[in-house]
Write a protein that holds these residues in place. Structure first.
Motif, PDB file in Angstrom:
ATOM      1  N   THR A 138       0.832  -1.219   0.044  1.00  0.00           N
ATOM      2  CA  THR A 138       0.004  -0.104  -0.043  1.00  0.00           C
ATOM      3  C   THR A 138       0.706   1.243  -0.106  1.00  0.00           C
ATOM      4  OG1 THR A 138      -0.149  -0.119   2.300  1.00  0.00           O
ATOM      5  CG2 THR A 138      -1.888  -1.151   1.057  1.00  0.00           C
ATOM      6  N   ALA A 139       0.436   2.223  -0.516  1.00  0.00           N
ATOM      7  CA  ALA A 139       1.009   3.686  -0.652  1.00  0.00           C
ATOM      8  C   ALA A 139       0.932   4.315   0.496  1.00  0.00           C
ATOM      9  CB  ALA A 139       0.701   4.277  -1.950  1.00  0.00           C
ATOM     10  N   ARG A 140      -0.320   4.350   1.091  1.00  0.00           N
ATOM     11  CA  ARG A 140      -0.721   4.984   2.294  1.00  0.00           C
ATOM     12  C   ARG A 140      -1.973   4.341   3.365  1.00  0.00           C
ATOM     13  NH1 ARG A 140      -5.772   7.148   0.914  1.00  0.00           N
ATOM     14  NH2 ARG A 140      -6.322   7.114  -1.321  1.00  0.00           N
ATOM     15  N   ASN A 141      -2.130   4.566   4.296  1.00  0.00           N
ATOM     16  CA  ASN A 141      -2.988   4.231   5.296  1.00  0.00           C
ATOM     17  C   ASN A 141      -3.570   5.089   6.017  1.00  0.00           C
ATOM     18  OD1 ASN A 141      -0.819   4.795   6.822  1.00  0.00           O
ATOM     19  ND2 ASN A 141      -1.021   2.701   8.007  1.00  0.00           N
ATOM     20  N   ALA A 142      -3.469   6.538   5.691  1.00  0.00           N
ATOM     21  CA  ALA A 142      -4.092   7.624   6.605  1.00  0.00           C
ATOM     22  C   ALA A 142      -5.595   7.458   7.008  1.00  0.00           C
ATOM     23  CB  ALA A 142      -3.966   8.890   5.753  1.00  0.00           C
ATOM     24  N   GLY A 143      -6.033   7.475   8.130  1.00  0.00           N
ATOM     25  CA  GLY A 143      -7.152   7.207   8.447  1.00  0.00           C
ATOM     26  C   GLY A 143      -7.659   5.843   8.803  1.00  0.00           C
ATOM     27  N   TYR A 144      -7.339   4.837   8.074  1.00  0.00           N
ATOM     28  CA  TYR A 144      -7.745   3.411   8.288  1.00  0.00           C
ATOM     29  C   TYR A 144      -6.838   2.868   9.452  1.00  0.00           C
ATOM     30  CZ  TYR A 144      -9.756   3.699   3.655  1.00  0.00           C
ATOM     31  OH  TYR A 144     -10.408   3.830   2.493  1.00  0.00           O
ATOM     32  N   GLU A 145      -5.764   3.329   9.827  1.00  0.00           N
ATOM     33  CA  GLU A 145      -5.258   2.806  10.959  1.00  0.00           C
ATOM     34  C   GLU A 145      -5.521   3.374  12.264  1.00  0.00           C
ATOM     35  OE1 GLU A 145      -3.499   7.134  10.975  1.00  0.00           O
ATOM     36  OE2 GLU A 145      -4.199   5.456   9.443  1.00  0.00           O
ATOM     37  N   ARG A 146      -6.650   4.235  12.330  1.00  0.00           N
ATOM     38  CA  ARG A 146      -7.569   4.681  13.727  1.00  0.00           C
ATOM     39  C   ARG A 146      -8.718   4.007  13.754  1.00  0.00           C
ATOM     40  NH1 ARG A 146      -6.922  10.598  14.835  1.00  0.00           N
ATOM     41  NH2 ARG A 146      -5.095  11.426  14.165  1.00  0.00           N
ATOM     42  N   ILE A 147      -9.101   3.221  12.733  1.00  0.00           N
ATOM     43  CA  ILE A 147     -10.328   2.343  12.945  1.00  0.00           C
ATOM     44  C   ILE A 147      -9.949   1.238  14.027  1.00  0.00           C
ATOM     45  CG2 ILE A 147     -11.922   0.783  11.855  1.00  0.00           C
ATOM     46  CD1 ILE A 147     -11.596   2.615   9.345  1.00  0.00           C
ATOM     47  N   GLU A 148     -11.023   1.065  14.928  1.00  0.00           N
ATOM     48  CA  GLU A 148     -10.823  -0.215  15.812  1.00  0.00           C
ATOM     49  C   GLU A 148     -11.627  -1.425  15.410  1.00  0.00           C
ATOM     50  OE1 GLU A 148     -13.270  -0.799  19.819  1.00  0.00           O
ATOM     51  OE2 GLU A 148     -11.226   0.415  20.108  1.00  0.00           O
ATOM     52  N   LYS A 149     -12.832  -1.125  14.705  1.00  0.00           N
ATOM     53  CA  LYS A 149     -13.638  -2.055  14.039  1.00  0.00           C
ATOM     54  C   LYS A 149     -14.761  -1.983  13.264  1.00  0.00           C
ATOM     55  CE  LYS A 149     -16.871  -2.299  17.997  1.00  0.00           C
ATOM     56  NZ  LYS A 149     -17.706  -3.022  19.208  1.00  0.00           N
ATOM     57  N   ILE A 150     -15.209  -2.707  12.321  1.00  0.00           N
ATOM     58  CA  ILE A 150     -16.174  -2.438  11.197  1.00  0.00           C
ATOM     59  C   ILE A 150     -17.209  -3.616  11.528  1.00  0.00           C
ATOM     60  CG2 ILE A 150     -16.817  -2.201   8.997  1.00  0.00           C
ATOM     61  CD1 ILE A 150     -14.117  -1.038   8.493  1.00  0.00           C
ATOM     62  N   GLU A 151     -18.420  -3.500  11.649  1.00  0.00           N
ATOM     63  CA  GLU A 151     -19.547  -4.295  11.820  1.00  0.00           C
ATOM     64  C   GLU A 151     -20.741  -4.303  11.084  1.00  0.00           C
ATOM     65  OE1 GLU A 151     -19.861  -4.906  15.894  1.00  0.00           O
ATOM     66  OE2 GLU A 151     -20.007  -2.505  16.226  1.00  0.00           O
ATOM     67  N   ARG A 152     -21.356  -5.159  10.691  1.00  0.00           N
ATOM     68  CA  ARG A 152     -22.846  -5.104  10.059  1.00  0.00           C
ATOM     69  C   ARG A 152     -23.538  -4.329  11.225  1.00  0.00           C
ATOM     70  NH1 ARG A 152     -27.324  -8.019  10.379  1.00  0.00           N
ATOM     71  NH2 ARG A 152     -28.785  -8.307   8.475  1.00  0.00           N
ATOM     72  N   GLY A 153     -24.505  -3.600  10.617  1.00  0.00           N
ATOM     73  CA  GLY A 153     -25.448  -2.859  11.520  1.00  0.00           C
ATOM     74  C   GLY A 153     -26.743  -3.128  11.696  1.00  0.00           C
ATOM     75  N   ALA A 154     -27.864  -2.918  11.691  1.00  0.00           N
ATOM     76  CA  ALA A 154     -29.295  -3.369  11.992  1.00  0.00           C
ATOM     77  C   ALA A 154     -29.691  -4.353  10.776  1.00  0.00           C
ATOM     78  CB  ALA A 154     -30.271  -2.364  12.144  1.00  0.00           C
ATOM     79  N   ASP A 155     -29.180  -4.236   9.497  1.00  0.00           N
ATOM     80  CA  ASP A 155     -29.162  -5.063   8.434  1.00  0.00           C
ATOM     81  C   ASP A 155     -28.119  -4.947   7.558  1.00  0.00           C
ATOM     82  OD1 ASP A 155     -29.841  -2.620   6.883  1.00  0.00           O
ATOM     83  OD2 ASP A 155     -31.929  -2.667   7.747  1.00  0.00           O
ATOM     84  N   ASP A 156     -28.337  -5.613   6.157  1.00  0.00           N
ATOM     85  CA  ASP A 156     -27.267  -5.820   5.512  1.00  0.00           C
ATOM     86  C   ASP A 156     -26.840  -4.412   4.719  1.00  0.00           C
ATOM     87  OD1 ASP A 156     -27.175  -8.362   6.019  1.00  0.00           O
ATOM     88  OD2 ASP A 156     -28.208  -9.088   3.963  1.00  0.00           O
ATOM     89  N   LEU A 157     -27.854  -3.258   5.029  1.00  0.00           N
ATOM     90  CA  LEU A 157     -27.551  -2.264   4.367  1.00  0.00           C
ATOM     91  C   LEU A 157     -26.781  -1.246   5.218  1.00  0.00           C
ATOM     92  CD1 LEU A 157     -31.162  -1.617   2.263  1.00  0.00           C
ATOM     93  CD2 LEU A 157     -28.755  -2.406   1.530  1.00  0.00           C
ATOM     94  N   GLU A 158     -26.758  -1.513   6.500  1.00  0.00           N
ATOM     95  CA  GLU A 158     -25.969  -0.674   7.589  1.00  0.00           C
ATOM     96  C   GLU A 158     -24.564  -1.105   7.847  1.00  0.00           C
ATOM     97  OE1 GLU A 158     -28.628   1.248  10.613  1.00  0.00           O
ATOM     98  OE2 GLU A 158     -27.102   0.595  12.041  1.00  0.00           O
ATOM     99  N   VAL A 159     -23.696  -0.248   7.974  1.00  0.00           N
ATOM    100  CA  VAL A 159     -22.335  -0.428   8.329  1.00  0.00           C
ATOM    101  C   VAL A 159     -22.033   0.521   9.300  1.00  0.00           C
ATOM    102  CG1 VAL A 159     -19.824  -0.705   7.403  1.00  0.00           C
ATOM    103  CG2 VAL A 159     -21.761  -1.092   5.992  1.00  0.00           C
ATOM    104  N   ARG A 160     -21.383  -0.194  10.457  1.00  0.00           N
ATOM    105  CA  ARG A 160     -21.047   0.813  11.620  1.00  0.00           C
ATOM    106  C   ARG A 160     -19.416   0.644  11.691  1.00  0.00           C
ATOM    107  NH1 ARG A 160     -24.924   1.627  15.799  1.00  0.00           N
ATOM    108  NH2 ARG A 160     -23.099   1.462  17.190  1.00  0.00           N
ATOM    109  N   VAL A 161     -18.788   1.754  11.603  1.00  0.00           N
ATOM    110  CA  VAL A 161     -17.453   1.961  11.738  1.00  0.00           C
ATOM    111  C   VAL A 161     -17.030   2.461  13.159  1.00  0.00           C
ATOM    112  CG1 VAL A 161     -15.301   2.846  10.898  1.00  0.00           C
ATOM    113  CG2 VAL A 161     -17.186   2.011   9.426  1.00  0.00           C
ATOM    114  N   THR A 162     -16.276   1.760  13.840  1.00  0.00           N
ATOM    115  CA  THR A 162     -16.022   2.184  15.185  1.00  0.00           C
ATOM    116  C   THR A 162     -14.396   2.849  15.243  1.00  0.00           C
ATOM    117  OG1 THR A 162     -17.423   0.945  16.394  1.00  0.00           O
ATOM    118  CG2 THR A 162     -15.743   1.737  17.737  1.00  0.00           C
ATOM    119  N   PHE A 163     -14.018   3.908  15.840  1.00  0.00           N
ATOM    120  CA  PHE A 163     -12.852   4.421  15.606  1.00  0.00           C
ATOM    121  C   PHE A 163     -11.956   4.212  17.009  1.00  0.00           C
ATOM    122  CE2 PHE A 163     -14.745   6.424  12.077  1.00  0.00           C
ATOM    123  CZ  PHE A 163     -13.808   6.525  11.153  1.00  0.00           C
ATOM    124  N   ALA A 164     -10.715   3.699  17.060  1.00  0.00           N
ATOM    125  CA  ALA A 164      -9.973   3.659  18.380  1.00  0.00           C
ATOM    126  C   ALA A 164      -9.582   5.131  18.635  1.00  0.00           C
ATOM    127  CB  ALA A 164      -8.651   2.917  17.929  1.00  0.00           C
TER     128      ALA A 164
END
Length: 860
Positions: free
Chosen positions: A158-184
């Protein structure tokens, strides 16, 4: 330029860098400065979809076919961004002012739903959004891209990871159309993430990421999809995607055609392309052809234009307000002589005359045909989201002294430099006032007052303060006992060309040693300290960091020395010397006496703060910022913290300067008469000479013109320059990134996310475990701890207004450090067929590929 394009260019620079890595301040207003500094609008012949014809093929010139289709790899380029923007999801797009806007084709909503104890962003996806195989876009694609780009697995190239390294987890939300991203760690620029979004089949494994998306994309999800790449013909063809759920693309095909810049004129005159970026000279030719067409005047070859086969038509005349005479028109006497020669006894001369006239007629006809073709185009223009800067290398040598850097900056008339490039192409010739935002952006504020405008008197005072005087250039300093004079004695690495003698008039300051692989001496070398610059005409171009450059060998790092400490204490002796030098330069035959009283040095008019006693040991004092409560914990590498000083009127928060530095708003002492160049300055017998490195490859003449003007401006304050023109392939890697230069001109792309993208460019270089210096993208090697702190605070500030204020404070500090001087936004000139709509000079705005097409015929 789209968000994809800007960040792709920056990502290329990240890997290339080997790191993957005062006067008082101008006010950082909390108001909407961006709104008052208006952006030049996009010029794309905007048309409603109802006015765009269905079908057709648009041929769009690019410099080369993309080396990779993965925008997150180091060799991604503008063509990569063009393809990604047409075939992949972009969750956010940019408007004309560079503001990210949610893309309704992919998002129903995106918002921060929690701030404490962790930042949580919820994406609600468009239920119609699917990949080209019918699979829904969902959380699995987000997770795969995060894991590839977060920087924990070195198997991903990869050439960069700015911002992605701050993410703690990604998970499915209430249904398949919802994505929840939690930042460390809180992240203000979260809207920069997941654009473009690749399918999990590309990002799910290192093999697929590294190699699977270089020449093909297994899936897409945009108004177009890839159909074919023809390397031999130099074309990449996109076609309408039948699975696209949004408004269907107006074009049936979009063909990217590889046309090098040197071939753009031929591509236009042969009507081989419909859209092409052009330089100022080609834009002027198109404009001239359009004017001639409107006036009904016959075309004539432009000055210096060549006839087929390389012969210049003898009838070529400059463009002017009156119609040009026919190329074979002759005065009566000349016509009679020509007739006599043609019909005389000398058959050889007669044949030559007839052949010459035939060549002229053919050349005129060919030129007229070319002009006729060019009349089918129009030049659309705006300001490109990129800016040209003068970089000052603070690693070592004279520019390691902040006072010398500031003096160079104060010698420049930035408005004149902007006029040189922008006025001829009909764009507003305003100098840029920020390193971190462009005019019209919300974060923009003109913070150049932290350094000050052009002021010859102040530049001379700063140079005298640093010890550079006319006497110093002439004096012969004896080497100290037990040491060796010149480069060998100092052991400092040199940025001078090889073959330039140490201590010579054209050489670099004493204490420099040539690098092992230095380029050949420039035309200025050995010309003498008082010689003027001789810039041999060439076709060098404006270099943009991140643009693809040839690289035949791997390169892994930059090994440099830390900058020397900057500003020293202002004393009575130095101030008296500065005034004496200025008086001597203004009136050489008049003796000047220091203005002192009772053992104290008088502060010059407009100086910031009271004068100090001659024996005052106190260091320069910092200027505090309104709302800027943190002390400055460091300056350029190796510097020590400075205590705070009361703010002076007219200043702005966050910068510092040597005591006694004149404030921009203060009165100015007289400059040298009529702005005439002064004699060379120097120290210990060594002239103050700076090596000015420019690329020598094909491009626009504007860089050459800007460089020549900078040389003349520096000559006026006694700073001599040596212009060194180097090949494009080595300009960046061997000179800019490695630190083998004193002055250089290159450009940075603008960004919608300055807290993220600006940090690596201006971060304080840090020592590595092996003794080298990690510079990331800070190729000037000038930075401070406080600048780093302001970037970190801005990146974590979720209140947009507060984040903008922190960015502006950081920019003011960057100006005060004088490592790079923004000059102007670059012009964006695009030649477009007259019937093409919704395409041209986009500026910051993201192209809407589905709306691009040809104007529909007018209904009768």
């Amino acid at each position: 330029m789209s968000q994809v394009g800007v960040r792709a260019l920056r990502s290329a620079a990240l890997l290339t860098s080997g790191a993957l890595a005062v006067s008082v301040l101008a006010g950082c207003s909390s108001g909407d400065e961006g709104g008052r500094a208006r952006a030049v609008p996009a010029d794309i012949a905007a048309a409603a979809r109802a006015d765009v014809a269905d079908g057709g093929t648009l041929r769009w010139a690019v410099d080369a076919l993309p080396a990779t289709l993965n925008a997150f790899q180091a060799d991604a380029d503008a063509a990569t961004a063009r393809v990604a923007g047409a075939v992949l999801p972009a969750l956010f797009t940019l408007d004309e002012r560079g503001r990210p806007q949610p893309n309704p084709n992919y998002l129903e909503s995106a918002e921060i739903i929690e701030r404490e104890p962790r930042q949580v962003v919820r994406y609600r996806l468009n239920q119609q959004a699917v990949w080209s195989d019918g699979r829904e876009i969902g959380a699995a694609d987000f997770v795969a891209q995060w894991q590839a780009l977060r920087g924990r697995d070195s198997a991903y190239w990869t050439a960069r990871n700015a911002g992605y390294e701050r993410i703690e987890k990604i998970e499915r939300g209430a249904d398949d159309l919802e994505v929840r991203v939690t930042f460390a760690k809180r992240y203000a620029d979260w809207k920069s993430l997941f654009t473009p979004l690749y399918p999990k089949e590309v990002t799910g494994s290192p093999t697929a990421f590294n190699d699977g998306a270089r020449t093909r994309l297994p899936k897409s999800a945009g108004p177009f999809r890839m159909k074919a790449v023809d390397a031999k013909a130099g074309t990449l063809t996109l076609v309408r995607d039948p699975r696209w759920w949004g408004e269907p693309a107006k074009l049936e095909r979009l063909v990217l055609r590889a046309v090098p810049r040197a071939g753009r004129a031929k591509a236009l005159t042969t009507k081989a392309v419909d859209v092409a970026d052009v330089d100022a000279s080609l834009a002027a030719r198109v404009d001239r052809a359009v004017r001639e067409g409107k006036a009904g005047a016959p075309g004539s070859p432009a000055p210096g234009s060549a006839a087929p086969g390389g012969a210049a038509p003898s009838g070529a005349v400059p463009d002017g307000p009156a119609p040009a005479p026919a190329p074979d028109a002759k005065a009566p006497s000349d016509a009679l002589k020509s007739w006599a020669t043609a019909h005389g006894s000398d058959e050889a001369k007669a044949a030559a005359a007839r052949a010459a006239r035939l060549r002229d007629r053919r050349a005129a006809a060919a030129y007229e045909a070319e002009q006729q073709a060019l009349r089918g185009y129009v030049v659309r223009r705006t300001l490109e989201p990129a800016f040209t800067q003068l970089a000052l290398n603070g690693e070592s040598g004279p520019l390691a002294d902040e006072r010398v850097r500031r003096a160079v900056a104060r010698a420049l008339d930035r408005r004149e430099l902007a006029r040189t490039v922008l006025a001829p192409v009909g764009l507003p010739a305003e100098p840029l006032g920020s390193h971190l935002a462009l005019a019209g952006q919300d974060a923009y504020a003109d913070s150049s007052g932290a350094l000050g405008d052009q002021d010859t008197e102040e530049a001379l005072s700063l140079l005298a303060d640093a010890g550079f005087t006319p006497e110093g250039a002439r004096a012969s300093a004896a080497p100290k006992e037990g040491t060796k004079a010149g480069a060998e004695g100092s052991g400092a690495p040199s940025k001078a060309p090889s073959g330039t003698p140490s201590g010579s008039a054209a050489g670099t300051p004493a204490g420099a040693a040539s690098p092992a692989a230095a380029p050949a001496a420039s035309p200025r070398a050995g010309a003498g300290a008082g010689a003027t610059a001789v810039d041999v005409p060439s076709d060098e171009g404006l270099y943009i960091v991140g643009d693809p450059q040839p690289a035949d060998d791997p390169w892994t790092g930059t090994y440099v020395l830390a900058p020397a400490p900057a500003a020293a204490v202002h004393s009575r002796l130095v101030l008296g010397q500065a005034r004496a030098v200025t008086s001597a330069l203004t009136a050489p035959d008049t003796a000047a006496a220091p203005d002192t009283a009772a053992g104290r040095s008088a502060a010059p008019a407009g100086s910031a703060g009271p004068a100090q006693p001659a024996d005052d040991p106190k260091p320069p004092r910092a200027v505090g910022a309104a709302g800027d409560t943190e002390p400055d914990t460091g300056t350029a590498a190796g510097d020590t913290p400075a205590p705070q000083q009361p703010k002076a009127q007219g200043g702005a928060p966050g910068a510092y300067a040597p005591a006694g530095t004149a404030a921009p708003s203060g009165g100015k002492a007289p400059s040298p008469a009529a702005g005439a160049p002064v004699g060379p300055l120097g120290k210990d017998g060594q002239p103050l000479t700076l090596r000015f490195v420019l690329p020598s490859g094909p491009g626009s003449e504007s860089l050459r013109a800007v460089g020549e003007k900078i040389v003349a401006m520096l000559d006026r304050v006694g700073v001599r320059t040596e212009i060194s023109k180097v090949p494009d392939a080595s300009f960046f890697k061997d000179h800019i990134a490695s630190g083998d230069y004193d002055l250089a001109l290159y450009s940075w792309p603008g960004t919608a996310f300055p807290a993220t993208d600006g940090r690596p460019i201006y971060a304080k270089p840090e020592p590595a475990t092996d003794g080298s210096l990690l510079v990331e993208q800070n190729y000037t090697r000038v930075g401070t701890d406080h600048i780093d702190q302001l970037f970190e605070r801005a990146a974590a500030e979720l209140d947009e207004k507060a984040a903008r204020d922190l960015v502006r404070q950081a920019d003011a500090r960057i100006w005060a450090a004088a490592g790079s001087i923004p000059l102007f936004q670059r012009p964006e000139l695009v030649a477009v067929k007259k019937n093409v709509v919704n395409a041209g000079a986009f500026g910051f705005a993201t192209p809407r590929y589905e709306n691009i097409g040809f104007a529909a015929p007018k209904k009768k």
